[in-house]
Design an enzyme around this catalytic site. Structure first.
Site, PDB file in Angstrom:
ATOM      1  CB  ILE A 139     -30.585 -35.277 -22.962  1.00  0.00           C
ATOM      2  CG1 ILE A 139     -29.796 -34.001 -22.632  1.00  0.00           C
ATOM      3  CG2 ILE A 139     -29.737 -36.225 -23.808  1.00  0.00           C
ATOM      4  CD1 ILE A 139     -28.532 -34.213 -21.818  1.00  0.00           C
TER       5      ILE A 139
ATOM      6  CG  HIS B 296     -51.979  -9.414 -36.368  1.00  0.00           C
ATOM      7  ND1 HIS B 296     -52.480 -10.574 -35.824  1.00  0.00           N
ATOM      8  CD2 HIS B 296     -52.548  -9.293 -37.602  1.00  0.00           C
ATOM      9  CE1 HIS B 296     -53.326 -11.123 -36.680  1.00  0.00           C
ATOM     10  NE2 HIS B 296     -53.388 -10.376 -37.766  1.00  0.00           N
TER      11      HIS B 296
ATOM     12  CB  CYS C 182     -22.511 -26.290 -25.022  1.00  0.00           C
ATOM     13  SG  CYS C 182     -23.601 -25.199 -25.920  1.00  0.00           S
TER      14      CYS C 182
ATOM     15  CB  SER D 268     -39.103 -38.532 -20.432  1.00  0.00           C
ATOM     16  OG  SER D 268     -39.609 -38.046 -19.203  1.00  0.00           O
TER      17      SER D 268
HETATM   18  C1  LIG Z   1     -27.150 -34.008 -25.813  1.00  0.00           C
HETATM   19  C2  LIG Z   1     -27.157 -32.715 -25.047  1.00  0.00           C
HETATM   20  C3  LIG Z   1     -27.949 -31.668 -25.481  1.00  0.00           C
HETATM   21  C4  LIG Z   1     -27.955 -30.471 -24.780  1.00  0.00           C
HETATM   22  N1  LIG Z   1     -28.731 -29.451 -25.234  1.00  0.00           N
HETATM   23  C5  LIG Z   1     -28.743 -28.281 -24.547  1.00  0.00           C
HETATM   24  C6  LIG Z   1     -29.512 -27.193 -25.012  1.00  0.00           C
HETATM   25  O1  LIG Z   1     -30.196 -27.278 -26.026  1.00  0.00           O
HETATM   26  N2  LIG Z   1     -29.486 -26.035 -24.315  1.00  0.00           N
HETATM   27  C7  LIG Z   1     -28.730 -25.908 -23.168  1.00  0.00           C
HETATM   28  O2  LIG Z   1     -28.739 -24.835 -22.561  1.00  0.00           O
HETATM   29  N3  LIG Z   1     -27.990 -26.926 -22.713  1.00  0.00           N
HETATM   30  C8  LIG Z   1     -27.976 -28.101 -23.374  1.00  0.00           C
HETATM   31  N4  LIG Z   1     -27.191 -29.120 -22.927  1.00  0.00           N
HETATM   32  C9  LIG Z   1     -26.401 -28.907 -21.707  1.00  0.00           C
HETATM   33  C10 LIG Z   1     -25.142 -28.091 -22.018  1.00  0.00           C
HETATM   34  O3  LIG Z   1     -24.372 -28.782 -22.965  1.00  0.00           O
HETATM   35  C11 LIG Z   1     -24.354 -27.872 -20.732  1.00  0.00           C
HETATM   36  O4  LIG Z   1     -25.190 -27.268 -19.771  1.00  0.00           O
HETATM   37  C12 LIG Z   1     -23.154 -26.975 -20.988  1.00  0.00           C
HETATM   38  O5  LIG Z   1     -22.273 -27.541 -21.919  1.00  0.00           O
HETATM   39  C13 LIG Z   1     -22.403 -26.727 -19.674  1.00  0.00           C
HETATM   40  O6  LIG Z   1     -21.319 -25.912 -19.918  1.00  0.00           O
HETATM   41  P1  LIG Z   1     -20.006 -25.987 -19.015  1.00  0.00           P
HETATM   42  O7  LIG Z   1     -19.112 -24.922 -19.525  1.00  0.00           O
HETATM   43  O8  LIG Z   1     -20.386 -25.987 -17.596  1.00  0.00           O
HETATM   44  O9  LIG Z   1     -19.386 -27.421 -19.283  1.00  0.00           O
HETATM   45  P2  LIG Z   1     -19.002 -28.228 -20.599  1.00  0.00           P
HETATM   46  O10 LIG Z   1     -19.645 -27.721 -21.795  1.00  0.00           O
HETATM   47  O11 LIG Z   1     -19.205 -29.659 -20.233  1.00  0.00           O
HETATM   48  O12 LIG Z   1     -17.448 -27.946 -20.755  1.00  0.00           O
HETATM   49  C14 LIG Z   1     -16.525 -28.398 -19.808  1.00  0.00           C
HETATM   50  C15 LIG Z   1     -15.177 -28.490 -20.462  1.00  0.00           C
HETATM   51  O13 LIG Z   1     -14.209 -28.750 -19.459  1.00  0.00           O
HETATM   52  C16 LIG Z   1     -13.236 -29.630 -19.967  1.00  0.00           C
HETATM   53  N5  LIG Z   1     -12.562 -30.264 -18.835  1.00  0.00           N
HETATM   54  C17 LIG Z   1     -13.120 -31.080 -17.903  1.00  0.00           C
HETATM   55  N6  LIG Z   1     -12.188 -31.428 -16.972  1.00  0.00           N
HETATM   56  C18 LIG Z   1     -11.036 -30.800 -17.338  1.00  0.00           C
HETATM   57  C19 LIG Z   1      -9.731 -30.772 -16.786  1.00  0.00           C
HETATM   58  N7  LIG Z   1      -9.423 -31.446 -15.681  1.00  0.00           N
HETATM   59  N8  LIG Z   1      -8.791 -30.037 -17.408  1.00  0.00           N
HETATM   60  C20 LIG Z   1      -9.099 -29.333 -18.559  1.00  0.00           C
HETATM   61  N9  LIG Z   1     -10.308 -29.352 -19.113  1.00  0.00           N
HETATM   62  C21 LIG Z   1     -11.270 -30.054 -18.507  1.00  0.00           C
HETATM   63  C22 LIG Z   1     -14.050 -30.593 -20.825  1.00  0.00           C
HETATM   64  O14 LIG Z   1     -13.229 -31.229 -21.788  1.00  0.00           O
HETATM   65  C23 LIG Z   1     -15.078 -29.647 -21.449  1.00  0.00           C
HETATM   66  O15 LIG Z   1     -14.652 -29.159 -22.705  1.00  0.00           O
HETATM   67  C24 LIG Z   1     -27.151 -30.330 -23.611  1.00  0.00           C
HETATM   68  C25 LIG Z   1     -26.339 -31.377 -23.187  1.00  0.00           C
HETATM   69  C26 LIG Z   1     -26.339 -32.560 -23.899  1.00  0.00           C
HETATM   70  C27 LIG Z   1     -25.456 -33.669 -23.424  1.00  0.00           C
END
Ligand SMILES: Cc1cc2nc3c(=O)[nH]c(=O)nc-3n(C[C@H](O)[C@H](O)[C@H](O)COP(=O)(O)OP(=O)(O)OC[C@H]3O[C@@H](n4cnc5c(N)ncnc54)[C@H](O)[C@@H]3O)c2cc1C
Length: 464
Positions: A184, A443, A43, A181
């Protein structure tokens, strides 16, 4: 070295993991968060935040081109892609380092390394420094997800990009093909199209932004086409022929295959959960299509093991991850939190025009057997929208005709990603049409359209 013991270990420091860790610490738990790459997760580093920074540059660029409309002068308008990217990376860095400060302030132990579950309550962390064992009675998996790669369409970072490549683009595409679409794909299509790339979007489903209400998808499509984007629905990219300076995409649509030649392709065909190499199979955790299966409290079925955020499945949204993180931390601390209500999680797409929604689409409500009343209000009927120079947009509301319950709200147009939260609160409080109609909206604001759309569902709209 003896294993360090904690009350709760969180694996992954994205918006799911770091928020769970902070909430746990606030509740008096001794918490450790293990992160293998970057605090803030996808994120903050490669998702929500850097994309919004880039899209802001595109928005300002677009407005500069409209300067004359506002009685302003702007000559020699241009952009420096490296500077746009530099700003975006700076914003991401600033926020990710903020997460480090928050964790420290809340006395969360941060261990940098890759975590594996080596037994019930036991986590092994591998890093350059070696392997460390950690134990806790509660473990929260928050390992997130990564881009899905389809055979033959795999990103290579040269001419075929994933979202990560697109955030630090090695060149500015002149001709761009975006595969997929969803939010992302459309955000990147919007960004590069605004900066001048001749952009084509290919979507396998029968409409772009397929999770949105059909009317909103159609409205957005028309706007994108007006901006010069080519949209191909019910179309599949079958093959990519890659050369040094171009890519030829074989696109199948309506039984015919056509070759589209572009200099850059962005593959945005969904995501897969990071479930591998964690030892989940040995612990008996159920995985369904790359996501950990959980109940409404994010419990995996293995004592003391929870999964939150992207790794636990749709919707793949940061705010869903964070909310689950808070809920699990409260559960671990002995609280009685409410389970998350999937129907009250808004989805936002920050393209131009923006798209935002919560709850059931009109079609889904009907499929579920509701008799519906639908309200619509166009931006052209709103004073603030006209004053802003943003007359294109639509606010649609879907009500249960019998009870007056707000089933869903769907918006396209300027700032709707900020507006949608009004309807989220309304749904959370189980507001009826009567409450919403009696609410006084300030408004002139765009929010007045939210009121008018509700009024329209009951034949009472004033300004249209
Ligand atoms: C281009 C893009 C744009 C986006 N825009 C939006 C948006 O505008 N609004 C929105 O709500 N969502 C958006 N998202 C989605 C959002 O980024 C995710 O839903 C969010 O990051 C999920 O959070 P999370 O904590 O589940 O996982 P993540 O943010 O993926 O974090 C997981 C973490 O776990 C770590 N990890 C993984 N495996 C291990 C391990 N074995 N040991 C230690 N660490 C580990 C990784 O390194 C990572 O830092 C977007 C995603 C992308 C790709």
């Amino acid at each position: 070295m003896a294993a360090r013991d904690f009350d709760m270990i969180v694996i992954g420091a994205g918006p799911g993991g770091y928020v769970a860790a902070i909430r746990g610490a606030q509740l008096g738990l001794n918490v450790c968060v293990v992160e293998r790459e970057h605090l803030g997760g996808i994120c903050l580093n490669w998702g929500c935040i850097p994309t919004k920074a880039m899209l802001r540059s595109a928005e300002v660029f677009h407005l500069m081109h409209r300067a004359k409309e506002f009685g302003l002068k702007a000559d020699g308008i241009g952009y420096d892609l490296d500077a746009v990217v530099k700003r975006s990376r700076g914003v991401a860095r600033q926020l990710a380092s903020g997460v480090g400060h928050l964790l420290k302030k809340n006395r969360v132990t941060v261990v940098m390394g890759a975590a594996t579950l080596s037994g019930p309550g036991l986590v092994s962390v591998r890093s350059d420094k070696g392997t460390e064992e950690l134990t806790a009675k509660a473990i929260v998996l928050a390992t997130g997800a990564r881009a899905r790669e389809l055979p033959g369409l795999e990103p290579d970072g040269k001419r075929v990009w994933s979202y990560k490549h697109a955030l630090v683009p090695p060149h500015m595409p002149k001709t761009l093909l975006v595969i997929g679409s969803g939010a992302i794909g459309i955000e990147f299509a919007s960004f590069f199209n605004t900066l001048g790339a001749e952009t084509t979007v290919v979507e396998v489903m029968d409409r772009i932004l397929p999770v949105e209400d059909a009317e909103i998808s159609a409205f957005a499509k028309k706007q994108f086409e007006k901006q010069g984007m080519a949209i191909r629905e019910k179309a599949t990219v079958k093959r990519l022929d890659r050369a040094a300076d171009k890519v030829t995409a074989h696109v199948e649509q309506g039984g015919k295959t056509e070759k589209i030649e572009v200099d850059t392709v962005i593959s945005a065909v969904g995501i897969v959960g990071n479930v591998e190499g964690l030892g989940l199979e040995d612990l008996g955790v159920t995985i369904d299509r790359s996501h950990v299966v959980t109940d409404e409290y994010c419990r995996t079925g293995v004592e003391g093991l929870y999964a939150i955020g992207d790794v636990a499945g749709a919707p793949w949204l940061a705010h869903k991850a964070s909310h689950e993180g808070v809920m699990v931390a409260e559960l671990v601390a002995g609280g009685h939190p409410h389970p998350i209500r999937p129907g009250s999680i808004a989805g936002c797409t920050y393209c131009h025009p923006q798209v935002a929604s919560v709850g059931l689409t009109e079609a889904r409500a009907k499929e579920k057997g509701y008799e519906v009343r639908v309200g619509r209000f166009p931006f052209i009927g709103n004073g603030k929208a006209i004053a802003l120079g943003e007359p294109e947009g639509l606010v649609k509301t879907v009500f249960d005709a019998k009870t007056g319950e707000l089933l869903g709200a769907h918006m396209v147009g300027a700032e709707v990603t900020e507006l949608i939260q009004g309807y989220v609160v309304a749904r959370g409080l189980e507001t009826t049409e009567a409450d919403l109609m009696e609410t006084v909206f300030p408004h002139p604001t765009l929010s007045e359209m939210m009121h008018e759309s509700v009024l329209d569902a009951f034949g009472r709209a004033i300004h249209f």
